[in-house]
Design a protein around this motif. Sequence first.
Motif, PDB file in Angstrom:
ATOM      1  N   GLN A   1       0.830  -1.199   0.000  1.00 24.57           N
ATOM      2  CA  GLN A   1       0.000   0.000   0.000  1.00 24.57           C
ATOM      3  C   GLN A   1       0.868   1.254   0.000  1.00 24.57           C
ATOM      4  O   GLN A   1       0.567   2.220  -0.708  1.00 24.57           O
ATOM      5  CB  GLN A   1      -0.937  -0.005   1.207  1.00 24.57           C
ATOM      6  N   PHE A   2       1.920   1.242   0.771  1.00 19.68           N
ATOM      7  CA  PHE A   2       2.839   2.376   0.785  1.00 19.68           C
ATOM      8  C   PHE A   2       3.517   2.535  -0.568  1.00 19.68           C
ATOM      9  O   PHE A   2       3.717   3.652  -1.050  1.00 19.68           O
ATOM     10  CB  PHE A   2       3.881   2.180   1.902  1.00 19.68           C
ATOM     11  N   ALA A   3       3.843   1.413  -1.211  1.00 18.24           N
ATOM     12  CA  ALA A   3       4.476   1.462  -2.532  1.00 18.24           C
ATOM     13  C   ALA A   3       3.521   2.035  -3.579  1.00 18.24           C
ATOM     14  O   ALA A   3       3.954   2.759  -4.482  1.00 18.24           O
ATOM     15  CB  ALA A   3       4.941   0.070  -2.944  1.00 18.24           C
ATOM     16  N   TYR A   4       2.229   1.719  -3.476  1.00 17.79           N
ATOM     17  CA  TYR A   4       1.249   2.326  -4.390  1.00 17.79           C
ATOM     18  C   TYR A   4       1.313   3.849  -4.311  1.00 17.79           C
ATOM     19  O   TYR A   4       1.344   4.541  -5.322  1.00 17.79           O
ATOM     20  CB  TYR A   4      -0.181   1.897  -4.044  1.00 17.79           C
ATOM     21  N   PHE A   5       1.299   4.358  -3.097  1.00 23.53           N
ATOM     22  CA  PHE A   5       1.238   5.801  -2.910  1.00 23.53           C
ATOM     23  C   PHE A   5       2.537   6.500  -3.289  1.00 23.53           C
ATOM     24  O   PHE A   5       2.521   7.664  -3.676  1.00 23.53           O
ATOM     25  CB  PHE A   5       0.860   6.147  -1.475  1.00 23.53           C
ATOM     26  N   THR A   6       3.659   5.820  -3.164  1.00 23.44           N
ATOM     27  CA  THR A   6       4.926   6.454  -3.537  1.00 23.44           C
ATOM     28  C   THR A   6       5.217   6.324  -5.026  1.00 23.44           C
ATOM     29  O   THR A   6       5.906   7.162  -5.590  1.00 23.44           O
ATOM     30  CB  THR A   6       6.095   5.849  -2.744  1.00 23.44           C
ATOM     31  N   THR A   7       4.684   5.300  -5.671  1.00 23.49           N
ATOM     32  CA  THR A   7       4.964   5.077  -7.089  1.00 23.49           C
ATOM     33  C   THR A   7       3.967   5.786  -7.986  1.00 23.49           C
ATOM     34  O   THR A   7       4.348   6.388  -8.992  1.00 23.49           O
ATOM     35  CB  THR A   7       4.944   3.566  -7.400  1.00 23.49           C
ATOM     36  N   LEU A   8       2.686   5.708  -7.648  1.00 22.09           N
ATOM     37  CA  LEU A   8       1.632   6.281  -8.486  1.00 22.09           C
ATOM     38  C   LEU A   8       1.183   7.617  -7.925  1.00 22.09           C
ATOM     39  O   LEU A   8       1.058   7.793  -6.715  1.00 22.09           O
ATOM     40  CB  LEU A   8       0.438   5.330  -8.563  1.00 22.09           C
ATOM     41  N   SER A   9       0.926   8.548  -8.811  1.00 22.37           N
ATOM     42  CA  SER A   9       0.399   9.838  -8.370  1.00 22.37           C
ATOM     43  C   SER A   9      -1.096   9.697  -8.071  1.00 22.37           C
ATOM     44  O   SER A   9      -1.722   8.685  -8.395  1.00 22.37           O
ATOM     45  CB  SER A   9       0.621  10.895  -9.455  1.00 22.37           C
ATOM     46  N   THR A  10      -1.646  10.726  -7.480  1.00 22.69           N
ATOM     47  CA  THR A  10      -3.085  10.709  -7.170  1.00 22.69           C
ATOM     48  C   THR A  10      -3.906  10.582  -8.436  1.00 22.69           C
ATOM     49  O   THR A  10      -4.880   9.829  -8.490  1.00 22.69           O
ATOM     50  CB  THR A  10      -3.473  12.003  -6.415  1.00 22.69           C
ATOM     51  N   PHE A  11      -3.507  11.283  -9.477  1.00 22.73           N
ATOM     52  CA  PHE A  11      -4.219  11.199 -10.752  1.00 22.73           C
ATOM     53  C   PHE A  11      -4.140   9.793 -11.330  1.00 22.73           C
ATOM     54  O   PHE A  11      -5.127   9.281 -11.864  1.00 22.73           O
ATOM     55  CB  PHE A  11      -3.642  12.219 -11.745  1.00 22.73           C
ATOM     56  N   ASP A  12      -2.969   9.153 -11.229  1.00 18.88           N
ATOM     57  CA  ASP A  12      -2.816   7.793 -11.751  1.00 18.88           C
ATOM     58  C   ASP A  12      -3.716   6.810 -11.007  1.00 18.88           C
ATOM     59  O   ASP A  12      -4.324   5.926 -11.619  1.00 18.88           O
ATOM     60  CB  ASP A  12      -1.366   7.327 -11.629  1.00 18.88           C
ATOM     61  N   ILE A  13      -3.798   6.961  -9.698  1.00 17.92           N
ATOM     62  CA  ILE A  13      -4.637   6.059  -8.904  1.00 17.92           C
ATOM     63  C   ILE A  13      -6.108   6.267  -9.228  1.00 17.92           C
ATOM     64  O   ILE A  13      -6.862   5.309  -9.410  1.00 17.92           O
ATOM     65  CB  ILE A  13      -4.378   6.255  -7.396  1.00 17.92           C
ATOM     66  N   LEU A  14      -6.535   7.514  -9.331  1.00 21.01           N
ATOM     67  CA  LEU A  14      -7.948   7.796  -9.590  1.00 21.01           C
ATOM     68  C   LEU A  14      -8.359   7.464 -11.021  1.00 21.01           C
ATOM     69  O   LEU A  14      -9.501   7.081 -11.272  1.00 21.01           O
ATOM     70  CB  LEU A  14      -8.253   9.265  -9.283  1.00 21.01           C
ATOM     71  N   SER A  15      -7.461   7.603 -11.970  1.00 17.24           N
ATOM     72  CA  SER A  15      -7.815   7.357 -13.367  1.00 17.24           C
ATOM     73  C   SER A  15      -7.613   5.908 -13.786  1.00 17.24           C
ATOM     74  O   SER A  15      -8.067   5.506 -14.858  1.00 17.24           O
ATOM     75  CB  SER A  15      -7.002   8.267 -14.287  1.00 17.24           C
ATOM     76  N   SER A  16      -6.987   5.114 -12.951  1.00 17.12           N
ATOM     77  CA  SER A  16      -6.699   3.726 -13.305  1.00 17.12           C
ATOM     78  C   SER A  16      -7.918   2.844 -13.094  1.00 17.12           C
ATOM     79  O   SER A  16      -8.627   2.965 -12.096  1.00 17.12           O
ATOM     80  CB  SER A  16      -5.535   3.210 -12.460  1.00 17.12           C
ATOM     81  N   ASP A  17      -8.156   1.939 -14.033  1.00 13.32           N
ATOM     82  CA  ASP A  17      -9.228   0.955 -13.854  1.00 13.32           C
ATOM     83  C   ASP A  17      -8.802  -0.139 -12.881  1.00 13.32           C
ATOM     84  O   ASP A  17      -9.632  -0.707 -12.173  1.00 13.32           O
ATOM     85  CB  ASP A  17      -9.602   0.319 -15.193  1.00 13.32           C
ATOM     86  N   ALA A  18      -7.518  -0.449 -12.876  1.00  6.37           N
ATOM     87  CA  ALA A  18      -6.973  -1.459 -11.973  1.00  6.37           C
ATOM     88  C   ALA A  18      -5.649  -0.938 -11.429  1.00  6.37           C
ATOM     89  O   ALA A  18      -4.639  -0.920 -12.125  1.00  6.37           O
ATOM     90  CB  ALA A  18      -6.779  -2.775 -12.698  1.00  6.37           C
ATOM     91  N   THR A  19      -5.667  -0.509 -10.184  1.00  6.53           N
ATOM     92  CA  THR A  19      -4.485   0.123  -9.596  1.00  6.53           C
ATOM     93  C   THR A  19      -3.318  -0.854  -9.507  1.00  6.53           C
ATOM     94  O   THR A  19      -2.167  -0.481  -9.742  1.00  6.53           O
ATOM     95  CB  THR A  19      -4.818   0.646  -8.189  1.00  6.53           C
ATOM     96  N   ALA A  20      -3.602  -2.109  -9.192  1.00  6.63           N
ATOM     97  CA  ALA A  20      -2.520  -3.090  -9.074  1.00  6.63           C
ATOM     98  C   ALA A  20      -1.826  -3.305 -10.418  1.00  6.63           C
ATOM     99  O   ALA A  20      -0.604  -3.460 -10.474  1.00  6.63           O
ATOM    100  CB  ALA A  20      -3.066  -4.407  -8.546  1.00  6.63           C
ATOM    101  N   VAL A  21      -2.583  -3.290 -11.494  1.00 11.80           N
ATOM    102  CA  VAL A  21      -1.985  -3.473 -12.828  1.00 11.80           C
ATOM    103  C   VAL A  21      -1.166  -2.245 -13.203  1.00 11.80           C
ATOM    104  O   VAL A  21      -0.064  -2.371 -13.766  1.00 11.80           O
ATOM    105  CB  VAL A  21      -3.082  -3.774 -13.872  1.00 11.80           C
ATOM    106  N   SER A  22      -1.655  -1.062 -12.893  1.00 13.26           N
ATOM    107  CA  SER A  22      -0.888   0.165 -13.164  1.00 13.26           C
ATOM    108  C   SER A  22       0.416   0.160 -12.369  1.00 13.26           C
ATOM    109  O   SER A  22       1.464   0.558 -12.882  1.00 13.26           O
ATOM    110  CB  SER A  22      -1.700   1.399 -12.801  1.00 13.26           C
ATOM    111  N   PHE A  23       0.347  -0.305 -11.131  1.00 12.12           N
ATOM    112  CA  PHE A  23       1.550  -0.415 -10.308  1.00 12.12           C
ATOM    113  C   PHE A  23       2.526  -1.426 -10.909  1.00 12.12           C
ATOM    114  O   PHE A  23       3.733  -1.178 -10.979  1.00 12.12           O
ATOM    115  CB  PHE A  23       1.151  -0.820  -8.890  1.00 12.12           C
ATOM    116  N   ALA A  24       2.008  -2.558 -11.366  1.00 13.62           N
ATOM    117  CA  ALA A  24       2.866  -3.593 -11.942  1.00 13.62           C
ATOM    118  C   ALA A  24       3.502  -3.133 -13.251  1.00 13.62           C
ATOM    119  O   ALA A  24       4.633  -3.512 -13.555  1.00 13.62           O
ATOM    120  CB  ALA A  24       2.066  -4.869 -12.167  1.00 13.62           C
TER     121      ALA A  24
END
Length: 130
Positions: free
Chosen positions: A16-39
Amino acid sequence: MLLMILKIQNVSYHFQFAYFTTLSTFDILSSDATAVSFAERVLPALLYIIPIGVTMSCVGAASGNIFTVVQMFDAAGRDGLMPHIISMRHFKTNVPMLAIWFEIIVSFTFLFFMPNIGKLIICAGMINWI
């Protein structure tokens, strides 16, 4: 066992911490699948394994929910909050079969009358909180 649970929680918090440090707020909100965007950004080699892990997690949560709701129906039948027949158990296996059938009937009724799966998920969540 407790050590294993703590390790799993520790890994979960780090992801969860890695999500927030890697992806911006816009990336998290605009992503259909946050885990896939992170990967895509961090673990490109595991890009196809992440959705399988998410699916396995959802199936595990759904099966846990099924067992929980059956036990709630069973307890409600024993306490008189629902008809007593729902709390009756199978004579050989001691499984609350009528509670299981009641849950199946209610679930399929909701699924039949609610064409939107999102509404069904919200309805099931509200039933669990009640």
